[in-house]
Write an enzyme that holds these catalytic residues in place. Structure first.
Site, short mmCIF file in Angstrom:
data_model
loop_
_atom_site.label_atom_id
_atom_site.label_comp_id
_atom_site.label_asym_id
_atom_site.label_seq_id
_atom_site.Cartn_x
_atom_site.Cartn_y
_atom_site.Cartn_z
N HIS A 1 4.54 -4.40 8.91
CA HIS A 1 4.46 -4.27 10.37
C HIS A 1 3.15 -4.81 10.94
CE1 HIS A 1 7.67 -1.68 9.13
NE2 HIS A 1 6.83 -0.86 8.53
N ALA B 1 3.30 -0.75 4.62
CA ALA B 1 2.87 -0.82 6.02
C ALA B 1 2.48 -2.23 6.45
CB ALA B 1 1.70 0.13 6.24
N ARG C 1 13.50 4.49 12.16
CA ARG C 1 12.26 5.26 12.20
C ARG C 1 11.43 4.93 13.45
NH1 ARG C 1 9.45 5.04 6.58
NH2 ARG C 1 8.29 6.75 7.57
N ASP D 1 2.25 -15.50 6.42
CA ASP D 1 1.84 -16.90 6.28
C ASP D 1 1.82 -17.34 4.82
OD1 ASP D 1 1.58 -17.14 9.00
OD2 ASP D 1 -0.61 -17.24 9.02
N GLU E 1 12.89 -9.09 1.36
CA GLU E 1 12.09 -7.93 1.80
C GLU E 1 12.90 -6.66 1.54
OE1 GLU E 1 11.23 -8.25 5.99
OE2 GLU E 1 10.71 -6.12 6.14
N HIS F 1 12.94 -2.24 1.54
CA HIS F 1 12.35 -0.96 1.94
C HIS F 1 13.21 0.17 1.41
CE1 HIS F 1 9.66 -3.06 4.59
NE2 HIS F 1 10.67 -3.72 5.08
N LEU F 2 12.55 1.22 0.99
CA LEU F 2 13.26 2.42 0.55
C LEU F 2 13.96 3.08 1.73
CD1 LEU F 2 10.15 3.40 -1.42
CD2 LEU F 2 12.36 3.38 -2.57
N SER F 3 13.20 3.28 2.80
CA SER F 3 13.73 3.95 3.99
C SER F 3 14.39 2.92 4.91
CB SER F 3 12.60 4.67 4.73
OG SER F 3 11.64 3.74 5.21
N ASN G 1 8.22 -5.34 -1.29
CA ASN G 1 8.14 -4.22 -0.36
C ASN G 1 6.70 -4.20 0.13
OD1 ASN G 1 7.99 -1.92 1.12
ND2 ASN G 1 8.98 -0.59 -0.40
N PRO H 1 0.79 -1.22 0.00
CA PRO H 1 0.00 0.00 0.00
C PRO H 1 0.83 1.28 0.00
CG PRO H 1 -0.14 -1.12 2.12
CD PRO H 1 0.53 -2.06 1.17
N ASN H 2 0.29 2.24 -0.71
CA ASN H 2 0.82 3.62 -0.79
C ASN H 2 2.09 3.75 -1.62
OD1 ASN H 2 -1.25 4.85 0.87
ND2 ASN H 2 -0.33 3.73 2.57
N TYR I 1 10.91 8.94 1.21
CA TYR I 1 10.81 7.87 0.19
C TYR I 1 11.46 8.22 -1.15
CZ TYR I 1 7.62 5.88 3.60
OH TYR I 1 7.08 5.35 4.75
N ARG J 1 4.72 11.20 -2.40
CA ARG J 1 4.56 10.82 -1.00
C ARG J 1 5.83 11.08 -0.19
NH1 ARG J 1 4.82 4.61 1.12
NH2 ARG J 1 4.08 5.06 3.22
N ARG K 1 7.70 0.69 13.19
CA ARG K 1 8.27 0.22 11.91
C ARG K 1 9.45 -0.71 12.12
NH1 ARG K 1 5.76 3.56 8.04
NH2 ARG K 1 5.29 5.59 8.96
C1 DHK Z 1 7.24 1.72 2.92
C2 DHK Z 1 6.11 1.99 3.62
O1 DHK Z 1 4.97 2.27 2.99
C3 DHK Z 1 6.09 2.03 5.09
O2 DHK Z 1 4.84 1.69 5.63
C4 DHK Z 1 7.18 1.17 5.69
C5 DHK Z 1 8.46 1.23 3.57
C6 DHK Z 1 8.52 1.49 5.05
C7 DHK Z 1 9.70 1.67 2.79
O3 DHK Z 1 10.59 2.32 3.34
O4 DHK Z 1 9.80 1.33 1.61
O5 DHK Z 1 7.24 1.39 7.08
#
Ligand code: DHK
Length: 141
Positions: free
Chosen positions: A75, A72, A102, A82, A93, A95-97, A69, A5-6, A18, A13, A106
């Site tokens: 977490h 959210a 953080r 599963d 796995e 993640h950008l950040s 990735n 998501p997102n 990010y 964003r 997270r």
């Molecule tokens: C991306 C998200 O949308 C967050 O919810 C994660 C992750 C971190 C990222 O850093 O790519 O906490």
């Protein structure tokens, strides 16, 4: 390559966290990495947990590994964890950040225990590094 998501909002964003690249930019870059590694890659994003679970289940018949990735859902999602455990495909796995720098919420990942590794904090390079790691893992088998 599954995105949660997102991540479709990348570019607009929270760019200080990010980065400025859009998901389309990341997809194009990762496609080039895949071509140079001579692997086939499918890039997908959904804001919906169950859709991601369906894609993970379907991956068993189609792919040799998963790069994810989960956004959210990293977490929160026992269901995604599963699904990865159920298909038992090598999963990385990304993640950008740097999630470990953080907020406390997270810093826990439901996915990490079922992944072969995690790459976090390199911006869009996390995707490239994750794909390289996954392919190297598969080739060393
Ligand atoms: C991306 C998200 O949308 C967050 O919810 C994660 C992750 C971190 C990222 O850093 O790519 O906490």
């Amino acid at each position: 390559m599954l995105n949660g998501p997102n991540l479709n909002m990348l570019g607009k964003r929270e760019p200080t966290i990010y980065g400025a690249r859009t998901l389309q930019d990341i997809s194009s870059e990762l496609e080039k990495t895949a071509a140079s590694l001579e692997v086939l890659l499918t890039f997908f994003q959904s804001n919906h947990e169950g859709v991601l679970v369906d894609k993970i289940q379907a991956a068993l018949a189609l792919y040799q590994g998963i790069l994810i990735n989960p956004g959210a859902y990293t977490h929160t999602s026992v269901a995604i964890r599963d699904a990865i455990a159920a298909v038992s495909l090598p999963t990385v796995e990304v993640h950008l950040s740097n999630v470990h720098q953080r907020e406390a919420f997270r810093q826990h990942s439901y996915i990490a225990p079922v992944a072969i590794g995690q790459i976090s904090g390199f911006g869009s390079d996390s995707y490239r590094l994750g794909l390289e790691g996954l392919v190297q893992h598969l080739r060393s088998k």
